[in-house]
Design a protein around this motif. Structure first.
Motif, PDB file in Angstrom:
ATOM      1  N   HIS A 195     179.718  -8.271  26.356  1.00 30.96           N
ATOM      2  CA  HIS A 195     180.293  -8.124  27.697  1.00 30.96           C
ATOM      3  C   HIS A 195     179.771  -9.234  28.618  1.00 30.96           C
ATOM      4  O   HIS A 195     180.550  -9.856  29.355  1.00 30.96           O
ATOM      5  CB  HIS A 195     179.926  -6.754  28.267  1.00 30.96           C
ATOM      6  N   VAL A 251     186.524  -7.755  29.105  1.00 32.54           N
ATOM      7  CA  VAL A 251     185.395  -7.564  30.012  1.00 32.54           C
ATOM      8  C   VAL A 251     185.560  -6.263  30.792  1.00 32.54           C
ATOM      9  O   VAL A 251     184.598  -5.508  30.978  1.00 32.54           O
ATOM     10  CB  VAL A 251     185.274  -8.764  30.970  1.00 32.54           C
ATOM     11  N   THR A 255     185.041  -3.164  28.264  1.00 27.73           N
ATOM     12  CA  THR A 255     183.651  -3.019  27.813  1.00 27.73           C
ATOM     13  C   THR A 255     182.731  -2.695  28.982  1.00 27.73           C
ATOM     14  O   THR A 255     181.750  -1.955  28.824  1.00 27.73           O
ATOM     15  CB  THR A 255     183.170  -4.301  27.118  1.00 27.73           C
TER      16      THR A 255
END
Length: 526
Positions: free
Chosen positions: A203, A371, A374
């Motif tokens: 991430h 992104v 997560t």
């Protein structure tokens, strides 16, 4: 290295987490649909198996416009808009400025659609502009509206996407400040000792590389949403007493002086050829103001070419075809404001370097989706003790996989309904069916590994079905498409097939890699 006190770090972490969590799934919808809409026009062309004319507005049409002008009420000759749909058909909208029963200003007139190759008139529709429909553009229009307005009533949809833009901006700024070792995080190696640490590292890695893109996307998206929905309305109330038409005339600019003396329009084809020579590309949109009058003006709008940042607009005197010069998007003379406004649009849609920049924007959009999802999972994992957060965690894989499944389903519905001419109903209906199916599957299956396998398999199947259905329904193979210059249709067929095969491979070849949801057990959604 960015030095922050422990208290400030905690506050920033809270801002970062809540900005991504409260609106995270809605933000994911906007980002993913935005990545898809980067190629909206190409998808529209793909959906009808290519365009008959690669540059429709470059085709000779002076005689056709004169023919159609003789078939409408003279009232509707006040303005004529010329544009084309994904199939390469040209729409000629003869109209005047009207007002609907609810007091909302809206253009009213007659819209013809004709084939630029044969000159055949395909459709004729009369009424207000928002009442017209074009089945050929249904899939492209559906995807664009989903991204821009979330299919919410205007201007509510623009408010929502604007708020989501600010939420993304808050997450990007707080994420930047929380990076104590920003350069180091660009090259972090995800740890394999723990699933949770591995997910956190990936991430951070994806978020670090995507930070500049997130800033640009969030700011430009919020600006474009609020500039039209709130900015123009506020300016019209403050500076123009609520007269929106006067505001538009001031911002866009109108020719000085009126002369209603009858005068035939000069050769339209000659003016558009001259404009194309100056812009090095065919027009994407043409507007003819005051057709048949001495004060007629022809505006030819060109999209930014390869390696260019700004679009171009050239103006001609309609009565004799003389060139009057270039015209900026805002105002009548070049200005810093016009340049800034153009750059906002160019940066948001990634059109500054042609196909290459749009491919990069698409890839970065998918990275931002990763992104977002997560980040949600990591935030929820910290709150795994709460039943409410665990239920929210269940929605992450449902939306994460359900949205692309539903988007592909809308394409399948469009293709199946195209022969019957019912695409305007079945395109959104198929999206809802795909969404409902994903939700039902997610609510029934409790085994998260099996759920992920099923989602990936279903997504792979619908992606492969798209090029197969396009070929079966239209019957146009790759050979004729390549010969007619419709290479992009072939490329999209290959991309969809490759994506589908990849998801099927991930679903059946090996056990999906686990992620963490809001529960204490691993979840396989990505």
């Amino acid at each position: 290295m960015i030095e922050l006190s422990q208290a400030r770090s905690k506050r920033l972490l809270a801002v970062h987490g809540w900005a991504g969590t409260v609106l995270g799934l809605a933000l994911y919808v906007v980002i993913l649909t935005g990545a898809v809409v980067v190629f909206a026009h190409e998808i529209g062309t793909w959906s009808v198996s290519g365009s008959r004319a690669q540059q429709p507005l470059a085709a000779p049409m002076d005689a056709k416009i004169r023919e159609l002008a003789g078939q409408v009420d003279p009232e509707y000759l006040d303005d004529i808009n010329l544009f084309h749909n994904p199939a390469g058909h040209i729409s000629a909208f003869f109209h005047t400025h009207g007002v609907k029963e609810d007091g909302h200003p809206m253009e009213k007139g007659v819209r013809f659609t004709f084939d630029p190759v044969t000159g055949e008139t395909l459709t004729r529709q009369e009424g207000y502009a928002d009442e017209f429909d074009d089945p050929v553009s249904a899939l492209e229009h559906f995807l664009v509206e989903l991204h821009v307005n979330l299919h919410a009533p205007n201007p509510v949809g623009l408010y929502l996407t604007g708020i989501l833009g600010f939420a993304m901006l808050a997450a990007a700024v707080s994420g930047f400040l929380l990076h104590r070792h920003l350069i180091k995080d660009l090259f972090v190696a995800p740890r394999l000792s723990s699933r949770l640490l591995n997910a956190r590292d990936r991430h951070i890695l994806a978020g670090s590389w995507g930070l500049p893109f997130a800033f640009v996307l969030a700011f430009t998206g919020a600006f474009l949403s609020f500039a039209g929905s709130i900015g123009l309305m506020t300016i019209s109330m403050v500076a123009f007493g609520g007269d929106q038409e006067k505001l538009i005339e001031t911002i866009i600019g109108t020719p000085e002086g009126e002369d209603a003396t009858p005068a035939p329009l000069a050769n339209l084809d000659a003016m558009l050829r001259q404009s194309a020579d100056k812009a090095h590309s065919a027009p994407a949109f043409v507007s003819i103001m005051h057709y048949g009058r001495a004060d007629a003006r022809v505006f030819a709008f060109h999209l930014a070419g390869e390696g260019e940042l700004q679009s171009q607009q050239h103006v001609f005197k309609g009565s004799d075809g003389s060139y009057l010069g270039p015209k900026p998007t805002i105002g009548t003379t070049p200005s810093a404001g016009d340049t800034a406004f153009t750059l906002v649009s160019v940066l948001h849609f990634g059109t500054f370097a042609g196909l290459l920049s749009r491919v990069i924007w698409f890839a970065l959009g998918l990275a931002m989706c990763y992104v977002t999802l997560t980040g949600l999972q990591l935030w929820l994992r910290r709150r795994a003790e709460s039943p409410l957060w665990r239920r929210l965690g269940r929605s992450v894989p449902i939306v994460g996989y359900g949205l692309p499944i539903a988007l592909a389903a809308s394409g399948i519905g469009y293709l199946l309904a195209l022969p019957a001419g019912t695409v305007l109903f079945w395109t959104p209906a198929s999206f809802l069916i795909g969404s409902g199916l994903a939700i039902v599957i997610g609510c029934i299956l409790r085994d998260e590994v099996l759920l992920t396998r099923l989602y990936r398999g279903l997504l792979g199947a619908v992606l492969i079905a798209l090029p197969v259905l396009r070929w079966l329904i239209d019957g146009t193979g790759w050979g004729p498409l390549m010969a007619s210059g419709n290479d992009m249709v072939v490329l999209l067929d290959l991309a969809l097939a490759a994506g589908g095969i990849g998801y099927l491979y991930a679903a059946f070849s090996r056990r999906p890699e686990a992620r963490w949801s809001g529960a204490k057990r691993p979840v396989a959604a990505e």
